[in-house]
Scaffold this motif. Structure first.
Motif, PDB file in Angstrom:
ATOM      1  N   GLY A 123      -5.067  -2.502 -10.161  1.00  0.00           N
ATOM      2  CA  GLY A 123      -5.693  -1.257 -10.067  1.00  0.00           C
ATOM      3  C   GLY A 123      -6.942  -1.617  -8.962  1.00  0.00           C
ATOM      4  O   GLY A 123      -7.358  -0.773  -8.181  1.00  0.00           O
ATOM      5  N   ALA A 124      -7.276  -2.897  -8.697  1.00  0.00           N
ATOM      6  CA  ALA A 124      -7.942  -3.418  -7.410  1.00  0.00           C
ATOM      7  C   ALA A 124      -7.131  -3.705  -6.247  1.00  0.00           C
ATOM      8  O   ALA A 124      -7.678  -3.628  -5.115  1.00  0.00           O
ATOM      9  CB  ALA A 124      -8.796  -4.513  -7.899  1.00  0.00           C
ATOM     10  N   LEU A 125      -6.103  -4.212  -6.362  1.00  0.00           N
ATOM     11  CA  LEU A 125      -5.114  -4.625  -5.148  1.00  0.00           C
ATOM     12  C   LEU A 125      -3.916  -3.722  -5.323  1.00  0.00           C
ATOM     13  O   LEU A 125      -3.068  -3.599  -6.454  1.00  0.00           O
ATOM     14  CB  LEU A 125      -5.024  -5.965  -5.065  1.00  0.00           C
ATOM     15  CG  LEU A 125      -6.106  -6.784  -4.979  1.00  0.00           C
ATOM     16  CD1 LEU A 125      -6.074  -8.313  -5.144  1.00  0.00           C
ATOM     17  CD2 LEU A 125      -6.615  -6.419  -3.498  1.00  0.00           C
ATOM     18  N   GLY A 126      -3.149  -3.272  -4.244  1.00  0.00           N
ATOM     19  CA  GLY A 126      -2.231  -2.254  -4.449  1.00  0.00           C
ATOM     20  C   GLY A 126      -0.905  -2.885  -4.533  1.00  0.00           C
ATOM     21  O   GLY A 126      -0.032  -2.074  -5.442  1.00  0.00           O
ATOM     22  N   TRP A 127      -0.380  -3.850  -3.793  1.00  0.00           N
ATOM     23  CA  TRP A 127       0.733  -4.402  -4.176  1.00  0.00           C
ATOM     24  C   TRP A 127       0.996  -4.902  -5.561  1.00  0.00           C
ATOM     25  O   TRP A 127       2.127  -4.653  -6.184  1.00  0.00           O
ATOM     26  CB  TRP A 127       1.234  -5.714  -3.219  1.00  0.00           C
ATOM     27  CG  TRP A 127       2.614  -6.193  -3.645  1.00  0.00           C
ATOM     28  CD1 TRP A 127       3.696  -5.628  -3.536  1.00  0.00           C
ATOM     29  CD2 TRP A 127       2.803  -7.573  -3.587  1.00  0.00           C
ATOM     30  NE1 TRP A 127       4.878  -6.376  -3.679  1.00  0.00           N
ATOM     31  CE2 TRP A 127       4.317  -7.557  -3.955  1.00  0.00           C
ATOM     32  CE3 TRP A 127       1.961  -8.792  -3.444  1.00  0.00           C
ATOM     33  CZ2 TRP A 127       5.023  -8.955  -3.739  1.00  0.00           C
ATOM     34  CZ3 TRP A 127       2.495 -10.147  -3.474  1.00  0.00           C
ATOM     35  CH2 TRP A 127       3.914 -10.017  -3.878  1.00  0.00           C
ATOM     36  N   ARG A 128       0.060  -5.744  -6.086  1.00  0.00           N
ATOM     37  CA  ARG A 128       0.345  -6.289  -7.391  1.00  0.00           C
ATOM     38  C   ARG A 128       0.376  -5.131  -8.460  1.00  0.00           C
ATOM     39  O   ARG A 128       0.982  -5.159  -9.593  1.00  0.00           O
ATOM     40  CB  ARG A 128      -0.867  -7.310  -8.056  1.00  0.00           C
ATOM     41  CG  ARG A 128      -2.156  -6.762  -8.132  1.00  0.00           C
ATOM     42  CD  ARG A 128      -3.003  -7.778  -8.253  1.00  0.00           C
ATOM     43  NE  ARG A 128      -3.074  -9.042  -7.136  1.00  0.00           N
ATOM     44  CZ  ARG A 128      -3.399 -10.075  -7.671  1.00  0.00           C
ATOM     45  NH1 ARG A 128      -4.012 -10.587  -8.611  1.00  0.00           N
ATOM     46  NH2 ARG A 128      -3.346 -10.908  -6.306  1.00  0.00           N
ATOM     47  N   THR A 129      -0.325  -4.156  -8.107  1.00  0.00           N
ATOM     48  CA  THR A 129      -0.558  -2.931  -9.167  1.00  0.00           C
ATOM     49  C   THR A 129       0.778  -2.243  -8.967  1.00  0.00           C
ATOM     50  O   THR A 129       1.529  -1.937  -9.926  1.00  0.00           O
ATOM     51  CB  THR A 129      -1.468  -1.817  -8.724  1.00  0.00           C
ATOM     52  OG1 THR A 129      -2.697  -2.402  -8.744  1.00  0.00           O
ATOM     53  CG2 THR A 129      -1.296  -0.335  -9.554  1.00  0.00           C
ATOM     54  N   GLU A 130       1.716  -1.879  -7.828  1.00  0.00           N
ATOM     55  CA  GLU A 130       2.936  -1.499  -7.755  1.00  0.00           C
ATOM     56  C   GLU A 130       4.006  -2.553  -8.513  1.00  0.00           C
ATOM     57  O   GLU A 130       4.918  -1.933  -9.195  1.00  0.00           O
ATOM     58  CB  GLU A 130       3.548  -1.172  -6.368  1.00  0.00           C
ATOM     59  CG  GLU A 130       2.629  -0.063  -5.461  1.00  0.00           C
ATOM     60  CD  GLU A 130       2.959  -0.384  -4.071  1.00  0.00           C
ATOM     61  OE1 GLU A 130       3.833  -0.970  -3.628  1.00  0.00           O
ATOM     62  OE2 GLU A 130       2.308   0.144  -3.403  1.00  0.00           O
TER      63      GLU A 130
END
Length: 272
Positions: free
Chosen positions: A106-113
């Motif tokens: 939720g704070a960082l895009g790639w790890r969220t994906e």
């Protein structure tokens, strides 16, 4: 007003811990670089066997051997993501449970994906703070990296929805932990603010959750037992610690020494 789930019984936690120590699960910890030491020490103190196998040439092989797999995305890299996917597929093929710790989702895009991708691969459980669980469920959250800006109780509806979506047991941790499979939910009070002042207690809890998912019995109860053991040991350690520096050794000692009497004591875990 939201109905609070019942408090998880200490005696059930004690029974589950007895099974845990008799089984001594081997836990494959694909965790972040910051917390490997405390994660290994927590598992060893409780009576489990930790191993950190990261390279893709070995990760899949080892996850099929281990009793459970932890996937923690705290220090995610492209190579590590590839290894994690290989390990998850191998664990699923070997019918071994795996657990996701969605650090800073939720704070960082790639790890969220990446986490949205792997929750389709049937985790046994997901353990995160309120903001991480809310973000993973698709709701707006107010976290700041690994720090949650939301309360665990506020995240319970998101946890229940995520459990129904993924089939996983969701543990949303905070001042009070809430554990749900989408139908049945437990509250686990206890712990201490000092647990937030040392690195790795939450990540180590995820490894303990992974170990407990390998046990016989109802999975939502086993995950609640893992949370109860950790919160009770944290509360007991805080009573003798002077600060973060003395908390960690006291915490490991209480994990090693914790037994049925402490877990069943209704006053040893936040008045539960």
């Amino acid at each position: 007003m939201m109905t609070r789930p019942p408090v998880f019984p200490g005696r059930l936690a004690a029974d589950t811990l007895t099974q845990f120590r008799q089984t001594s699960p081997l836990v494959h910890c694909m965790t972040n670089d910051v917390v490997q030491s405390i994660t290994a020490n927590v598992l060893l103190a409780l009576g489990a066997s930790p191993a950190m196998v990261i390279d893709s040439r070995e990760a899949a092989q080892f996850s099929a051997i281990a009793n459970a797999l932890l996937v923690n995305v705290g220090t995610l890299t492209s190579a590590r993501a590839e290894s994690m996917l290989a390990a998850i597929h191998a664990a699923n093929e070997a019918n071994k449970s795996w657990v996701l710790d969605p650090v800073a989702v939720g704070a960082l895009g790639w790890r969220t994906e990446f986490c949205h991708q792997i929750i389709k691969l049937k985790p046994a459980a997901i353990r995160g703070n309120a903001s991480e669980i809310m973000a993973l469920s698709g709701l707006a959250a107010s976290g700041r990296g690994v720090d949650s800006g939301d309360t665990s109780l506020a995240a319970l509806p998101a946890a229940e929805a995520l459990a129904r979506q993924t089939g996983a047991v969701i543990a949303v941790t905070g001042e009070v932990d809430y554990i749900t499979d989408g139908e049945k939910s437990w509250a686990v009070p206890g712990g201490d603010a000092l647990m937030t002042r040392v690195v790795g207690t939450g990540c180590a809890l995820s490894a303990v959750v992974a170990a407990f998912t390998s046990l016989k019995g109802e999975r939502v109860d086993n995950v609640a037992a893992a949370c109860r053991v950790m919160s009770c040991a944290g509360e007991l350690a805080s009573r003798e610690a002077k600060g973060p520096g003395s908390f960690t050794p006291a915490f490991l000692d209480h994990l090693y020494l914790i037994g049925a009497e402490s877990l069943a004591n209704e006053n040893a875990n936040g008045g539960a």
